[in-house]
Design an enzyme around this catalytic site. Structure first.
Site, mmCIF file in Angstrom:
data_model
loop_
_atom_site.group_PDB
_atom_site.id
_atom_site.type_symbol
_atom_site.label_atom_id
_atom_site.label_comp_id
_atom_site.label_asym_id
_atom_site.label_seq_id
_atom_site.Cartn_x
_atom_site.Cartn_y
_atom_site.Cartn_z
ATOM 1 N N GLU A 149 12.938 50.429 72.245
ATOM 2 C CA GLU A 149 12.618 51.086 71.048
ATOM 3 C C GLU A 149 10.682 50.530 71.954
ATOM 4 O O GLU A 149 11.058 49.153 71.864
ATOM 5 C CB GLU A 149 12.203 50.739 69.358
ATOM 6 N N GLU A 154 0.444 49.314 66.673
ATOM 7 C CA GLU A 154 1.427 49.834 64.774
ATOM 8 C C GLU A 154 0.141 49.015 63.771
ATOM 9 O O GLU A 154 -0.404 47.140 64.547
ATOM 10 C CB GLU A 154 2.748 48.829 64.422
#
Length: 272
Positions: A149, A154
């Site tokens: 990932e 974020e």
């Protein structure tokens, strides 16, 4: 001064010529996101998040004014897979109190090495968790975190003025989750569009902010050989989503919604 500016322009031009644009989305068609480029996650998906990800619903994902708008809304929404007494949290909830969208390129476009950049303006309401990230195409056949990932960006509202970048993987030879990451402080996340990106090759992933590198990770941390998930021939698909609450998003303020995550463009390059 003129000669210095000319030299700088030549250096930038030479760097730009190292790359070839291979995929882009400028959101120039109003209505639904282009179905030849984007699809959707659906339902309650991960992290005990509160939102139900709606599939192809204009209230939650639409193109307007030349931008993709992902909107998290405070509204009751029935869970079609609800099952009384279910052990799985995704099925145990009869209805959602929030809706949103996760717009992805899975099955349509994937990337392996190169440079990927996304121009976006972030929401600010309590409980929001917008993300620009990537999963290995083999997710499902190879479960997380073995599939790898890459979290390009974020943000969580309880860490104001801060954006995070991370790679997730399994400790080599095991299924134990490992991660490498960090964050940078930015004061204009919610008032300006910024460009979030990565440059990715067989040795490193370098995170970019507004075109400038700010952190590099050595991919050998996930294994020195070809079985490293970031080196395997299977590429990664891109995900743009706005979560609410959950294990990291924390408790939202219902009065702060709706909240909008705006994306101006997405571009991918490969080395010439």
């Amino acid at each position: 001064m003129k000669s210095v500016l000319l030299f700088s322009a030549l250096v930038l031009s030479a760097h730009a010529n190292d790359w070839r644009l291979v995929w882009f989305e400028d959101f120039n068609r109003a209505g639904a996101p282009d179905p030849t480029k984007w699809t959707y996650e659906k339902g309650f998906v991960r992290n005990q998040e509160l939102q139900f990800y709606a599939d192809n619903r204009r209230e939650n994902a639409r193109v307007e004014g030349g931008r993709l708008v992902i909107e998290a809304r405070k509204e009751v929404f029935p869970n079609p897979v609800f099952k009384e007494g279910a052990a799985e949290w995704m099925k145990a909830r009869k209805e959602a109190q929030y809706t949103s969208a996760s717009v992805i390129t899975k099955g349509l476009q994937a990337f392996h090495y190169g440079k990927i950049e996304v121009s976006a303006k972030l929401p600010a309401g309590k409980g929001v968790w917008p993300a620009i990230w990537m999963h290995g195409n083999n997710k499902g056949n190879s479960r997380w975190p073995m599939c790898g990932e890459i979290d390009i960006m974020e943000f969580v509202s309880h860490r104001p003025g801060e954006v995070h970048r991370t790679i997730h993987f399994a400790k080599p030879g095991t299924t134990t989750h490992q991660k490498l990451g960090g964050s940078i402080k930015v004061s204009t996340l919610h008032t300006k569009f910024h460009v979030y990106g990565v440059e990715w090759n067989e040795k490193t992933i370098t995170f970019l902010f507004d075109g400038k590198p700010y952190h590099t990770v050595d991919l050998d941390a996930a294994g020195a050989g070809a079985e490293n998930p970031f080196r395997k021939s299977g590429a990664f698909y891109l995900m743009l989503n706005l979560a609410v609450g959950g294990t990291w998003g924390k408790e939202p303020d219902p009065k702060a919604y709706p909240q909008k995550f705006e994306i101006d463009w997405v571009k991918a390059w490969e080395k010439k």
